[in-house]
Design a protein around this motif. Structure first.
Motif, PDB file in Angstrom:
ATOM      1  N   ALA A   1      -7.211  45.760  26.218  1.00  0.00           N
ATOM      2  CA  ALA A   1      -5.945  45.060  25.969  1.00  0.00           C
ATOM      3  C   ALA A   1      -6.147  43.552  26.055  1.00  0.00           C
ATOM      4  N   GLU A   2      -6.969  43.125  27.006  1.00  0.00           N
ATOM      5  CA  GLU A   2      -7.252  41.697  27.162  1.00  0.00           C
ATOM      6  C   GLU A   2      -7.952  41.141  25.922  1.00  0.00           C
ATOM      7  N   LEU A   3      -8.914  41.892  25.391  1.00  0.00           N
ATOM      8  CA  LEU A   3      -9.605  41.462  24.171  1.00  0.00           C
ATOM      9  C   LEU A   3      -8.641  41.391  22.990  1.00  0.00           C
ATOM     10  N   VAL A   4      -7.781  42.390  22.860  1.00  0.00           N
ATOM     11  CA  VAL A   4      -6.795  42.394  21.773  1.00  0.00           C
ATOM     12  C   VAL A   4      -5.907  41.158  21.892  1.00  0.00           C
ATOM     13  N   ASP A   5      -5.486  40.839  23.108  1.00  0.00           N
ATOM     14  CA  ASP A   5      -4.653  39.654  23.329  1.00  0.00           C
ATOM     15  C   ASP A   5      -5.409  38.372  22.980  1.00  0.00           C
ATOM     16  N   GLU A   6      -6.694  38.315  23.358  1.00  0.00           N
ATOM     17  CA  GLU A   6      -7.507  37.129  23.032  1.00  0.00           C
ATOM     18  C   GLU A   6      -7.562  36.908  21.527  1.00  0.00           C
ATOM     19  N   PHE A   7      -7.782  37.987  20.781  1.00  0.00           N
ATOM     20  CA  PHE A   7      -7.845  37.878  19.329  1.00  0.00           C
ATOM     21  C   PHE A   7      -6.487  37.461  18.764  1.00  0.00           C
ATOM     22  N   ALA A   8      -5.405  37.976  19.353  1.00  0.00           N
ATOM     23  CA  ALA A   8      -4.060  37.659  18.864  1.00  0.00           C
ATOM     24  C   ALA A   8      -3.711  36.184  19.097  1.00  0.00           C
ATOM     25  N   GLU A   9      -4.303  35.586  20.121  1.00  0.00           N
ATOM     26  CA  GLU A   9      -3.982  34.205  20.476  1.00  0.00           C
ATOM     27  C   GLU A   9      -4.662  33.178  19.577  1.00  0.00           C
ATOM     28  N   VAL A  10      -5.692  33.575  18.841  1.00  0.00           N
ATOM     29  CA  VAL A  10      -6.392  32.614  17.975  1.00  0.00           C
ATOM     30  C   VAL A  10      -6.056  32.873  16.514  1.00  0.00           C
ATOM     31  N   GLY A  11      -6.228  31.877  15.697  1.00  0.00           N
ATOM     32  CA  GLY A  11      -5.949  32.004  14.269  1.00  0.00           C
ATOM     33  C   GLY A  11      -6.995  32.845  13.571  1.00  0.00           C
ATOM     34  N   PRO A  12      -6.699  33.263  12.340  1.00  0.00           N
ATOM     35  CA  PRO A  12      -7.613  34.134  11.590  1.00  0.00           C
ATOM     36  C   PRO A  12      -9.048  33.600  11.497  1.00  0.00           C
ATOM     37  N   ARG A  13      -9.196  32.305  11.291  1.00  0.00           N
ATOM     38  CA  ARG A  13     -10.541  31.733  11.150  1.00  0.00           C
ATOM     39  C   ARG A  13     -11.319  31.825  12.466  1.00  0.00           C
ATOM     40  N   ASP A  14     -10.615  31.630  13.574  1.00  0.00           N
ATOM     41  CA  ASP A  14     -11.276  31.669  14.881  1.00  0.00           C
ATOM     42  C   ASP A  14     -11.589  33.095  15.332  1.00  0.00           C
ATOM     43  N   ARG A  15     -10.927  34.078  14.749  1.00  0.00           N
ATOM     44  CA  ARG A  15     -11.192  35.466  15.132  1.00  0.00           C
ATOM     45  C   ARG A  15     -12.617  35.868  14.782  1.00  0.00           C
ATOM     46  N   LEU A  16     -13.087  35.438  13.629  1.00  0.00           N
ATOM     47  CA  LEU A  16     -14.456  35.763  13.238  1.00  0.00           C
ATOM     48  C   LEU A  16     -15.441  35.103  14.205  1.00  0.00           C
ATOM     49  N   GLN A  17     -15.153  33.865  14.593  1.00  0.00           N
ATOM     50  CA  GLN A  17     -16.007  33.159  15.549  1.00  0.00           C
ATOM     51  C   GLN A  17     -16.032  33.893  16.891  1.00  0.00           C
ATOM     52  N   LEU A  18     -14.868  34.366  17.331  1.00  0.00           N
ATOM     53  CA  LEU A  18     -14.775  35.124  18.578  1.00  0.00           C
ATOM     54  C   LEU A  18     -15.596  36.412  18.479  1.00  0.00           C
ATOM     55  N   LEU A  19     -15.519  37.080  17.334  1.00  0.00           N
ATOM     56  CA  LEU A  19     -16.298  38.295  17.107  1.00  0.00           C
ATOM     57  C   LEU A  19     -17.799  38.002  17.185  1.00  0.00           C
ATOM     58  N   LEU A  20     -18.207  36.880  16.581  1.00  0.00           N
ATOM     59  CA  LEU A  20     -19.627  36.504  16.594  1.00  0.00           C
ATOM     60  C   LEU A  20     -20.095  36.176  18.011  1.00  0.00           C
ATOM     61  N   GLU A  21     -19.219  35.530  18.800  1.00  0.00           N
ATOM     62  CA  GLU A  21     -19.570  35.236  20.193  1.00  0.00           C
ATOM     63  C   GLU A  21     -19.742  36.533  20.980  1.00  0.00           C
ATOM     64  N   LEU A  22     -18.846  37.480  20.757  1.00  0.00           N
ATOM     65  CA  LEU A  22     -18.944  38.765  21.453  1.00  0.00           C
ATOM     66  C   LEU A  22     -20.226  39.505  21.080  1.00  0.00           C
ATOM     67  N   SER A  23     -20.692  39.309  19.844  1.00  0.00           N
ATOM     68  CA  SER A  23     -21.908  40.002  19.399  1.00  0.00           C
ATOM     69  C   SER A  23     -23.101  39.620  20.264  1.00  0.00           C
ATOM     70  N   GLN A  24     -23.076  38.413  20.815  1.00  0.00           N
ATOM     71  CA  GLN A  24     -24.183  37.940  21.652  1.00  0.00           C
ATOM     72  C   GLN A  24     -24.097  38.495  23.076  1.00  0.00           C
ATOM     73  N   GLU A  25     -22.961  39.111  23.417  1.00  0.00           N
ATOM     74  CA  GLU A  25     -22.764  39.634  24.770  1.00  0.00           C
ATOM     75  C   GLU A  25     -23.097  41.121  24.895  1.00  0.00           C
ATOM     76  N   LEU A  26     -23.498  41.745  23.790  1.00  0.00           N
ATOM     77  CA  LEU A  26     -23.852  43.164  23.845  1.00  0.00           C
ATOM     78  C   LEU A  26     -25.100  43.322  24.719  1.00  0.00           C
ATOM     79  N   PRO A  27     -24.992  44.089  25.824  1.00  0.00           N
ATOM     80  CA  PRO A  27     -26.132  44.190  26.731  1.00  0.00           C
ATOM     81  C   PRO A  27     -27.305  44.965  26.140  1.00  0.00           C
ATOM     82  N   ALA A  28     -28.474  44.675  26.683  1.00  0.00           N
ATOM     83  CA  ALA A  28     -29.688  45.391  26.278  1.00  0.00           C
ATOM     84  C   ALA A  28     -29.569  46.851  26.724  1.00  0.00           C
ATOM     85  N   LEU A  29     -30.290  47.691  26.040  1.00  0.00           N
ATOM     86  CA  LEU A  29     -30.269  49.124  26.372  1.00  0.00           C
ATOM     87  C   LEU A  29     -31.092  49.416  27.620  1.00  0.00           C
TER      88      LEU A  29
END
Length: 149
Positions: free
Chosen positions: A12-40
């Motif tokens: 829910a917190e992530l959904v809210d974070e995405f809702a708080e930024v504009g469409p252009r910034d959502r892709l940037q937020l997604l790209l930032e999250l991609s770097q946080e995926l932990p190693a296996l």
């Protein structure tokens, strides 16, 4: 924030974070999250052999779902996606951050289309969104199988 009522707190917190930024910034937020995926962990080092592939994703994505045997059956998620697939990694990171460690019942209660609330339809292709829906569907199927046993 329509569906965040039935979402686990982290999701829910992530959904809210995405809702708080504009469409252009959502892709940037997604790209930032991609770097946080932990190693296996070591047990999934050979993802192609030890994990399930999600062929609906445009990039090679593998996932593993573990469900604890205790009463609330907490779910643990593991993803493997190449660094050159930031959108896929971002989706995996959203699911990992939002659902890992949650009780099985809460994971199963997540609406199948919760990702619509992320507002990414303008930023990524419908094909990529289908990949995210497929990841969630496979997670839920694995959880259902594990909790039915």
């Amino acid at each position: 924030m329509t569906s965040s009522v039935s979402l686990p707190p982290q999701l829910a917190e992530l959904v809210d974070e995405f809702a708080e930024v504009g469409p252009r910034d959502r892709l940037q937020l997604l790209l930032e999250l991609s770097q946080e995926l932990p190693a296996l962990p070591e047990r999934y080092a050979d993802a192609a052999d030890s994990m399930e592939q999600v062929p609906e994703c445009q990039s090679p994505l593998f996932l593993a779902v573990e469900v604890e045997p205790e009463a609330d059956r907490r779910v643990h998620l593991f993803f493997s996606a190449p660094p050159e697939a930031p959108t896929t990694r971002g989706f995996a990171s959203i699911l990992r951050t939002g659902l890992d460690g949650e009780p099985a019942a809460d994971v199963l209660a997540v609406p199948d289309d919760f990702y619509v609330a992320l507002g990414l339809a303008q930023a990524v292709s419908p094909l990529r969104l289908r990949g995210m829906a497929a990841m969630l569907a496979r997670i839920k199927n694995k959880v259902r199988t594990a909790t039915a046993a």
